[in-house]
Design a protein around this motif. Sequence first.
Motif, short mmCIF file in Angstrom:
data_model
loop_
_atom_site.label_atom_id
_atom_site.label_comp_id
_atom_site.label_asym_id
_atom_site.label_seq_id
_atom_site.Cartn_x
_atom_site.Cartn_y
_atom_site.Cartn_z
N THR A 1 -3.81 40.46 34.91
CA THR A 1 -3.02 41.08 36.25
C THR A 1 -4.09 41.88 37.14
N MET A 2 -5.04 42.43 36.53
CA MET A 2 -5.84 43.29 37.13
C MET A 2 -7.45 42.68 37.03
N THR A 3 -7.38 41.35 36.93
CA THR A 3 -8.71 40.82 36.94
C THR A 3 -8.36 39.35 37.67
N ARG A 4 -8.22 38.19 36.72
CA ARG A 4 -7.97 36.76 37.33
C ARG A 4 -6.76 37.01 38.50
N ASN A 5 -5.77 37.40 38.16
CA ASN A 5 -4.53 37.46 38.93
C ASN A 5 -4.69 38.02 40.08
N ALA A 6 -5.49 39.43 40.12
CA ALA A 6 -5.73 40.11 41.28
C ALA A 6 -6.55 39.61 42.23
N ALA A 7 -7.58 38.66 41.70
CA ALA A 7 -8.29 38.05 42.83
C ALA A 7 -7.77 36.97 43.46
N HIS A 8 -6.92 36.25 42.64
CA HIS A 8 -6.08 35.21 43.17
C HIS A 8 -5.16 35.77 44.37
N ALA B 1 8.00 32.57 34.03
CA ALA B 1 8.50 31.74 35.12
C ALA B 1 7.34 31.05 35.81
N GLY B 2 6.08 31.48 35.60
CA GLY B 2 5.18 30.58 36.16
C GLY B 2 4.37 31.55 37.20
N LEU B 3 4.78 32.66 37.46
CA LEU B 3 4.25 33.35 38.73
C LEU B 3 2.64 34.02 37.98
N LEU B 4 2.11 34.37 38.83
CA LEU B 4 0.88 35.22 38.49
C LEU B 4 0.88 36.76 39.18
N PRO B 5 1.82 37.49 38.58
CA PRO B 5 1.85 38.89 38.78
C PRO B 5 0.64 39.75 38.83
N GLU C 1 13.21 33.71 40.71
CA GLU C 1 13.16 32.33 41.11
C GLU C 1 12.74 31.98 42.42
N ARG C 2 13.26 32.86 43.17
CA ARG C 2 12.87 32.79 44.66
C ARG C 2 11.51 32.81 45.02
N MET C 3 10.84 33.89 44.35
CA MET C 3 9.50 34.15 44.69
C MET C 3 8.57 33.03 44.03
N ARG C 4 9.22 32.07 42.87
CA ARG C 4 8.51 31.04 42.42
C ARG C 4 8.80 29.94 43.26
#
Length: 539
Positions: free
Chosen positions: A474-481, A425-429, A380-383
Amino acid sequence: MNIIVTNGRVVTMDATGSVAEAIAIRNGKIVDIGSTDEIKAYRRSDTTEFDAAGRTVLPGFIEPHNHMVLFGVSLLGVDARTPPNRTINDVIDRLRSRASETEEGQWITGRGYDDTGLADMRHPTRDDLDKASTKHPIVIWHSSGHLLAANSLALSIGNVTADTPDPAGGRIGRKPGTSDPDGVLYEGPAQVLVTQHIPAYTKQDVRYGFIRAQDEFSRQGVTTIHDASVGRSRGVDMLDTYESARTDGLLKLRVNMFLQWQLLEETDFGFEPGAGDDWIRVAGCKIVSDGSIQGLTGALREPYHCDKNEKGWLIYEQDELNAMVLALHRRGYQIATHANGDAAIDSILDAYENALRIEPRSDHRYRIEHCQVCHPEHIERMRRLGVIPDFFANHVYYWGDRHRERFLGPDRINLLDPVGSSIRAGLLPILHSDCPVTPVSPLFCIQSAVHRLTSSGEILNASERVSVEDGVSTMTRNAAHAAFQENSLGSLEAGKLGDFVILEQDPFRVAPGEIGQIEVAATVVGGQLMYGKDDLSMG
């Protein structure tokens, strides 16, 4: 180079989840995606065609936390890993063999021993390593890199004695009931007492190791890396290693460099955030806030399950960490902080929140590396703060059983690498291998998050499983972000860089436990074939 890929299953990983048959790349960038007939219209006399023959095509994998140059250097030393070594005596035998072919007085190094993976269930001591040689200084690093074992000669050279105090942020292992060093040095401040005396590697040795390491990354489908600890030590100038490889035409992947805090401090922050180009750039700064859970140095709120007197420790006092983060924040660096234990995650979130309170910034994309013992309130704090968790999900397989039975216990084990909760939670891990801590393999990282199977065959907290699509993200789109590169990498779309992999099987269609065994048929970066199997059809 102009290329087209036809007759494939092109999973673009774009926002709509589109799937096509073919892709065209010109001058290093994607120009079109569509049917095989549509893409064949781009064929020219200078075009190379890959016939995917039904294989799956994905965006090139982005490995967002590794130590590729150090992996290469580690290949020069003795292999102390488990397996192949099952006992301390096995490690000693390998060291003794290296000593027999090494001039007396020369250093012998190794990497990868795992105390709780060995049948002895303990760290090698100075007395153990003395059995390999007393005429060569010997150092072997733990698999985590957060501690090492040294023989008596190495300790003597480092002047590590019963009178040597524990340095701030580190610890010297002692023989039971005495102050005599047992040979185990915990965390960098203690390790450097000995390692500063190890002769520098030659540039030729570093280049040789780098080429071997890079070839393995390419074989695993990696097209971009985030090197999570770029600095200079023992003759290994990582910045120069990457730049000289590019100059000599040897660089096969794109490099985002997270510079060590010590390097930035020593150079008076002489590296501009974001400086560089599509191949090599300064991504930000790496801070290490605690150690390793399996080394009992990761900072926990409560004691380790196996040792009620040990909670690990923080490398920096909170005021010091706050000042470091604020200094970087004010200079515009993206910050990636190593934090394994829950107390360390508390500490870095406090530091991030302090900096953002003093000087608000909406899109900083600060990261927590490993982020292992992660509570719901952390998520929650990260979000709320806009922080990205970079989970070390491979721990589920490699150490999950031991985390449950030895290090964390049956309750805290459910906090380990909560990838599913972070997505909900809506994060992009993002996920990583931390190579050489575990072997580089994006597909195995994805499998670990999707399947959550331990090495003994147990499912570890099934509620944290993710879908294959989320795992691949997590290792394509999110990792670019996670490196501010979503406009050029992470999905296969017109205008983006021409980085992709061709897989022998489809990770969306095999069993979850088989994803990590899928072989890479080809790895392409900027339209250049960096790895290809012999049977790949090209025209």
